[in-house]
Each structure stands twice: as C-alpha cells, then as structure tokens.
Design a protein around this motif. Structure first.
Motif, PDB file in Angstrom:
ATOM      1  N   ARG A 250       4.487   8.510  -6.744  1.00 12.22           N
ATOM      2  CA  ARG A 250       4.610   6.991  -6.591  1.00 12.22           C
ATOM      3  C   ARG A 250       4.205   6.494  -5.136  1.00 12.22           C
ATOM      4  N   GLU A 252       5.955   4.146  -4.204  1.00 15.16           N
ATOM      5  CA  GLU A 252       7.265   3.798  -3.891  1.00 15.16           C
ATOM      6  C   GLU A 252       7.664   2.120  -3.914  1.00 15.16           C
ATOM      7  N   ARG A 271      -1.240   6.911   1.342  1.00 20.24           N
ATOM      8  CA  ARG A 271      -0.802   7.134  -0.209  1.00 20.24           C
ATOM      9  C   ARG A 271      -1.858   6.634  -1.064  1.00 20.24           C
ATOM     10  N   ILE A 322      18.610   4.727  -6.556  1.00 19.21           N
ATOM     11  CA  ILE A 322      20.254   5.169  -6.569  1.00 19.21           C
ATOM     12  C   ILE A 322      20.650   5.509  -5.224  1.00 19.21           C
TER      13      ILE A 322
END
Ligand code: SAH
Length: 435
Positions: A250, A252, A271, A322
C-alpha cells in the motif's frame, strides 16, 4: 476444496492464451513451456499457474456446472439496482450516470464520498454492486496470506508492529515453516494464490525470500505475491525471477505531507517508484491506503483511489485505520464503517471494469458484517489469514484482528457459505482486458 475453476485453452498466441470457462472467454499470460491448445488450466490474476489433468478438470467442471449457473442467477438477482430512487435528485443523476458507465467528475465523486444519510449510502453501495456484476460477473477471489515475521525496521505512527513498540512479542518463521505453511495451504486447502507478508525485516533480504519462493514453486503451483515492504528495484527483480508475480504494497496515503508525518523518515515517492517499477516488470500491483487516518480529508481519499488506478492496481486494498493503543496515534477515535464502504463503492465507480476490490480484515475487525456489506458495495475479493495460530496473534498491526481465533477450515467454510448466499463463485476467472 476448490478456489479455481479449470478452463480449456482455445488459442495460444505467444505468451497470451485464451481460456474458455463454460463459454466465457478470458485471456491469461502463460509461462509454462508444455502448454498446448486443448489443455485444461487453472489461471489466477491473469496468469496460467497450472495444467490440470483432463479427467480431474472434467470432474471439477461437472461438479461446478450447475452451481456455476445457480450462483450467477442469485448474483444477478441480488445485484439488480431495483426501482428504489433517492429524494436527492443530484445523487440519483450521478448514480444513473455511473451505472451507464459514464465517467463522473471529481466534484461528483467527492459528493459521493461526503454522503452522510443512510438512504444515499445504500443507493451508492447498490450502484457499486451493480457495476461489479455487470463488468466482472460473480467471481470473487479468495487469496491466502502468510505473515512470516512481525519484526519491522520502520516506525510508522499507526502500526502496532512498528520498531518502537517494545510491548510486541516478536517472531520470525523459519524458511521451512514458511514453505511448509504455503504448500499445505495449496495442497491441503486448495489455495491458488498466496501472499507472503512481513514487517520490513532485514533478516529476510530479497535473496532469502527468493529462495523461499523457489522452494514453494518447486513442489506446488500457485500465484505467489509478496508483501515485505520496500525491497528496492533490484530486490523486486530478484523476487520476480524467483517466481513472484504480485506485489502487495500500500502507498498508505497519496498525500505526501501526511505520508511523511505518519511514516517518519520515508518519502511517498520512493514507495511509488517501486510500485511503478514492479508494474513495468510484470508484477500484478495490489495497493491502496489507510482510510481514516488523522488529518485525512475526503479529497485525500479520492486522490488515493485515483492513485491506485493510475498505478494499474490489479487489486485495490483500502482498509480502515484502527488505532492501536501502543502507538502514537492510539488515542484517535475509531471511525464508523461508512467511510470505508463509501471508499469501496466509489472505487468500483472509478474502475468498474478491472479492479479487484478487497474487503480487508481491518474492515471486518471494525464491522462484523463487513464482508457481506463490502461484497454488496462493489468489492470482489477476500483474503484469508493462513499464518500458523501461534504467530498470527502476534502480527498485531492493530488490536483484536478478526478471524485470529478461527482455524483455516473454519475460515474457509464461513467464506464459502457467505459467498454462496451472495451468489459468488470463489474463483478468479481474470478479466477480459488486452495484454
Ligand atoms: N511491510 C509491509 C507490510 C506492512 S503491514 C509493507 O510495508 O507494505 C500491512 C498493512 O497493514 C500496512 O500496509 C498498513 O496499511 C496496515 N496497517 C498497519 N497498521 C494499521 C492499523 N493500525 N490499522 C489498520 N491497518 C494497519
């Protein structure tokens, strides 16, 4: 147990083959020397992974035949948008436009991401589901993921296995354990596609992961995807040569300033350049972002979706952030599942014809009905965690991960029964795109 329906090879044009599945044609890349027209094969993610002996293929096809059509009927029924309309005329117009596969502009997509009322959200999800069915049918790929190490050199502010969290009990699986777990997943449980994931652990440089992949491929046929974080372009080449064909990484967040804040010492561009290089090398790119990180706006979420598309993502992986209590962002309040549902449905609207859209474990942790809700909002992919139990519970990127206590057979059974109830086939026929 079966996570793939065999297809019959009809045409071979150099590396591209046309495969027939009960009359539906799909193209796939072939890297097997011995393949001939008339052979039966399993394909995953657009790659032929295995020639299936004719008798075995015919018996699987016979077993699936009736069910295949029954499932399709159920899916068509459940994904029909129905006659429900919204009192919000602007929304109705936008969704009609989306369902006619006309492109929505940025302002319209943002309007969808900002929706707050239940009625609007429900209509948005229905549109996503309709588009998924219309363009991609009822295939839902079921991949397995093995988390082989929770050591990580990075200090991402959101992540429970960040280097700075001294409360984590760290583990590393041995090469033999990783290979054994993968082979068992393929041979005993029928997985056709596996992801090998870890923290950024210097103990597993690319040559070590490459040798693990070679060992797996020596005795079992599956699409192997890797997710060890940034390994550099040379590392990616090495893993590709060993047989990896997918990279799950990912970005992100697509917001460079936010990226540098939540991943101290890292640059988004590094990335992205590796994700682009991976695509150029022939990797399937599986990517996406964290939804709900502090400071993220709806505009950022839309850019995330657009970025995933521009990276040619084979799979969109958007999951809720989360908060983990032992991290710097641990006190951030937990978001509702609406935001992620809107992200999945808007992703489907943005890439109606190609994307596999994943219902992540993080979403399932946030909402017990996430799978059903996500798969009914445009998603068409799930990943089962097949990490051995003693390790799985330590890969605590966030607390109370869903399914950690479930055995692999239990996870498989629950997944298959949910898919059946929704009219989805646990298989990956691939898409009908040009190579
Ligand atoms: N080393 C790999 C894998 C990292 S862990 C890499 O760098 O890509 C896999 C994913 O877990 C991350 O990409 C991140 O998006 C997700 N993750 C980490 N912490 C999380 C949290 N608190 N809530 C939700 N997802 C989280």
């Amino acid at each position: 147990m079966c996570y793939a329906i065999p297809g019959k090879v009809e045409i071979i044009e150099q590396k591209i083959v046309t495969v027939d599945y009960y009359g539906e044609k799909r193209k796939a890349i072939n890297e097997l020397d011995k393949l001939k027209v008339g052979d039966y094969v399993f394909a995953q993610g657009g790659y032929v992974i295995q020639i299936v002996p004719e008798a075995e293929a015919k018996s699987i096809l016979e077993m699936w035949k009736e069910l295949f059509w029954q499932l399709q009927e159920t899916d068509v029924r459940l994904s029909s948008p129905g006659s429900e309309t919204s009192s919000d005329r602007k929304l109705s117009k936008m969704l009609d436009k989306a369902m006619e596969s006309r492109e929505l502009d940025k302002e319209e997509l943002l309007y969808l991401l900002h929706l707050q009322d239940e009625e609007g959200l429900s209509l948005l999800c229905k549109s996503g589901n309709f588009l998924r069915q219309k363009h991609l049918g009822n295939s839902c790929c079921v991949h397995g993921i093995i988390e082989f190490s929770n050591y990580c050199a990075q200090n991402c502010l959101y992540c429970g296995i960040a280097a700075g969290n001294s409360k984590v009990h760290r583990y590393r699986m041995s090469d033999e354990e990783i290979v054994g777990t993968a082979i068992q997943a393929i041979e005993a449980y029928g997985f056709k596609a596996l992801v090998l994931q870890s923290g950024e652990d210097p103990e597993y440089p690319a040559p070590r992961i490459a040798s693990i992949i070679r060992e797996i491929k020596k005795s079992a046929a599956a699409l192997i995807m890797v997710s060890p974080g940034e390994v550099g372009v040379e590392g990616l080449k090495e893993l590709y040569e060993a047989g990896a064909r997918g990279l799950l990484m990912r970005f992100e967040t697509s917001n460079p300033a936010l990226y540098e804040k939540i991943r101290p010492g890292n640059k988004l561009e590094t990335r992205l350049s590796q994700l682009r290089a991976a695509y150029e090398m022939g990797y399937l790119v599986l990517t996406g972002s964290l939804i709900g990180i502090p400071g993220q706006m709806e505009e950022d979420i839309l850019s995330d979706i657009m970025l995933a598309k521009s990276l040619h993502a084979e799979m969109f992986s958007f999951g809720p952030f989360i908060p983990h209590p032992d991290t710097p962002l641990g006190k951030h309040p937990l978001d509702s599942s609406r935001k992620i549902l809107k992200t999945l449905a808007v992703s489907r609207i943005v890439d109606p014809e190609n994307a596999k859209i994943l219902v992540t474990t993080a979403f399932e942790t946030l909402d017990k009905e996430a799978r059903e809700k996500g798969l009914s909002a445009g998603a068409n992919s799930v990943m089962l965690n097949i990490t051995p139990y003693q390790y799985k519970k330590e890969y605590a990127i966030y607390p109370n991960r869903a399914h950690v206590e479930e055995s692999i057979p239990d996870q498989i059974e629950k997944t298959l029964s949910l898919l059946k109830s929704l009219g989805r086939a646990p298989t990956d026929l691939g898409v009908n795109r040009d190579f």
